[in-house]
Design a protein around this motif. Structure first.
Motif, mmCIF file in Angstrom:
data_model
loop_
_atom_site.group_PDB
_atom_site.id
_atom_site.type_symbol
_atom_site.label_atom_id
_atom_site.label_comp_id
_atom_site.label_asym_id
_atom_site.label_seq_id
_atom_site.Cartn_x
_atom_site.Cartn_y
_atom_site.Cartn_z
ATOM 1 N N PRO A 190 0.802 -1.222 0.000
ATOM 2 C CA PRO A 190 0.000 0.000 0.000
ATOM 3 C C PRO A 190 0.836 1.275 0.000
ATOM 4 O O PRO A 190 0.425 2.289 -0.576
ATOM 5 C CB PRO A 190 -0.824 -0.106 1.281
ATOM 6 N N PHE A 191 2.022 1.232 0.637
ATOM 7 C CA PHE A 191 2.847 2.436 0.711
ATOM 8 C C PHE A 191 3.498 2.791 -0.627
ATOM 9 O O PHE A 191 4.050 3.884 -0.760
ATOM 10 C CB PHE A 191 3.887 2.312 1.826
ATOM 11 N N GLU A 192 3.425 1.917 -1.613
ATOM 12 C CA GLU A 192 3.901 2.272 -2.950
ATOM 13 C C GLU A 192 2.889 3.160 -3.668
ATOM 14 O O GLU A 192 3.178 3.670 -4.749
ATOM 15 C CB GLU A 192 4.249 1.014 -3.748
ATOM 16 N N GLN A 193 1.717 3.324 -3.072
ATOM 17 C CA GLN A 193 0.709 4.277 -3.540
ATOM 18 C C GLN A 193 0.362 5.207 -2.372
ATOM 19 O O GLN A 193 -0.801 5.409 -2.038
ATOM 20 C CB GLN A 193 -0.548 3.540 -4.019
ATOM 21 N N SER A 194 1.378 5.777 -1.764
ATOM 22 C CA SER A 194 1.185 6.488 -0.493
ATOM 23 C C SER A 194 0.260 7.700 -0.586
ATOM 24 O O SER A 194 -0.460 7.991 0.374
ATOM 25 C CB SER A 194 2.531 6.886 0.112
ATOM 26 N N VAL A 195 0.251 8.397 -1.691
ATOM 27 C CA VAL A 195 -0.647 9.551 -1.831
ATOM 28 C C VAL A 195 -2.094 9.079 -1.788
ATOM 29 O O VAL A 195 -2.935 9.629 -1.063
ATOM 30 C CB VAL A 195 -0.341 10.343 -3.118
ATOM 31 N N LYS A 212 11.577 7.913 7.721
ATOM 32 C CA LYS A 212 12.667 8.645 7.053
ATOM 33 C C LYS A 212 12.300 9.107 5.655
ATOM 34 O O LYS A 212 13.113 9.708 4.965
ATOM 35 C CB LYS A 212 13.926 7.773 7.009
ATOM 36 N N GLY A 213 11.063 8.815 5.202
ATOM 37 C CA GLY A 213 10.569 9.377 3.960
ATOM 38 C C GLY A 213 10.637 8.507 2.726
ATOM 39 O O GLY A 213 10.447 9.021 1.623
ATOM 40 N N CYS A 214 10.849 7.207 2.855
ATOM 41 C CA CYS A 214 10.951 6.361 1.665
ATOM 42 C C CYS A 214 9.673 6.381 0.829
ATOM 43 O O CYS A 214 9.717 6.152 -0.374
ATOM 44 C CB CYS A 214 11.319 4.922 2.039
ATOM 45 N N ALA A 215 8.534 6.652 1.453
ATOM 46 C CA ALA A 215 7.258 6.731 0.741
ATOM 47 C C ALA A 215 6.766 8.173 0.677
ATOM 48 O O ALA A 215 5.570 8.432 0.514
ATOM 49 C CB ALA A 215 6.226 5.823 1.409
ATOM 50 N N GLY A 216 7.682 9.118 0.833
ATOM 51 C CA GLY A 216 7.353 10.528 0.759
ATOM 52 C C GLY A 216 6.646 11.037 2.009
ATOM 53 O O GLY A 216 6.402 10.302 2.955
ATOM 54 N N SER A 217 6.331 12.320 1.973
ATOM 55 C CA SER A 217 5.658 12.926 3.131
ATOM 56 C C SER A 217 4.275 12.331 3.330
ATOM 57 O O SER A 217 3.795 12.223 4.463
ATOM 58 C CB SER A 217 5.578 14.449 2.971
ATOM 59 N N SER A 218 3.633 11.902 2.232
ATOM 60 C CA SER A 218 2.312 11.277 2.367
ATOM 61 C C SER A 218 2.425 9.961 3.122
ATOM 62 O O SER A 218 1.552 9.630 3.931
ATOM 63 C CB SER A 218 1.663 11.069 0.997
ATOM 64 N N GLY A 219 3.490 9.200 2.889
ATOM 65 C CA GLY A 219 3.702 7.953 3.625
ATOM 66 C C GLY A 219 3.860 8.209 5.110
ATOM 67 O O GLY A 219 3.292 7.494 5.946
#
Length: 191
Positions: free
Chosen positions: A74-79, A108-115
């Motif tokens: 799911p975190f690969e579609q974090s937005v 640490k942000g691997c999935a961006g701020s949305s993650g």
């Protein structure tokens, strides 16, 4: 969001009656993955508003109080995950999310701020890549012993600890003449 499947009521991936959503897409390609069909990014594309309404409708119809989101990852579609969590949060007593990333990687942000923001809406996070040789039956709710259960909402710990006393649970569903297995399989069953 691109999804692979939506099932309910599910009892094998968390306590109580649950709606379970599997997202499509995972680039980790773990050896022995239970859902290799969900690794690719081809699936059903559905808007988050429509998906959230569908999930809530299914939950009401099946008297489900919990939501489990797995995949793919799911975190690969974090937005999209973040928007979906925001739209469904109030409809569920608890939300469990599986990811191949670690909590530390997400923070640490691997999935961006949305993650990172997703973590505010998740009660229980089960993290880490699946490691086939570490699949042991005592890893309830986890595929392998390296994966960790994080109670982001400490108030849900007792509910999940009690549920895990039951051990691994497997269920099967039939859809479009295909059998879908849910739950965590022991390695010898996942061959």
């Amino acid at each position: 969001m691109v999804i692979g499947r939506l099932l309910s009521p599910v009892h094998s991936l968390g306590p109580g009656e649950r709606v379970c959503l599997w997202t499509q897409g995972c680039n980790k390609k773990c050896e022995g993955c239970i859902s290799p069909d969900l690794q690719g990014t081809q699936g059903t594309k559905i808007g988050n508003e429509q998906l959230s309404q569908l999930i809530i409708q299914v939950a009401r119809k099946a008297s489900c109080s919990g939501l489990t989101i797995s995949g793919g990852d799911p975190f690969e579609q974090s937005v999209d995950l973040l928007e979906l969590l925001r739209l469904t949060r109030e409809a569920f007593s608890d939300i469990l999310v599986y990811t191949g990333y670690t909590l530390d990687e997400i923070q640490k942000g691997c999935a961006g701020s949305s993650g990172m923001e997703c973590l505010r809406y998740i009660d229980v996070l089960i993290d880490g890549r699946y490691v086939k040789k570490m699949n042991t039956p005592d890893c309830v709710l986890r595929g392998s012993s390296n994966q960790e259960i994080h109670f982001l909402n400490k108030g849900k710990r007792a509910l999940f600890v009690e549920y895990m006393k039951r051990g691994r649970i497997i269920e099967s569903f039939v859809h479009d003449n295909k059998t879908i297995i849910t739950g965590i399989l022991n390695e010898e069953e996942n061959q």
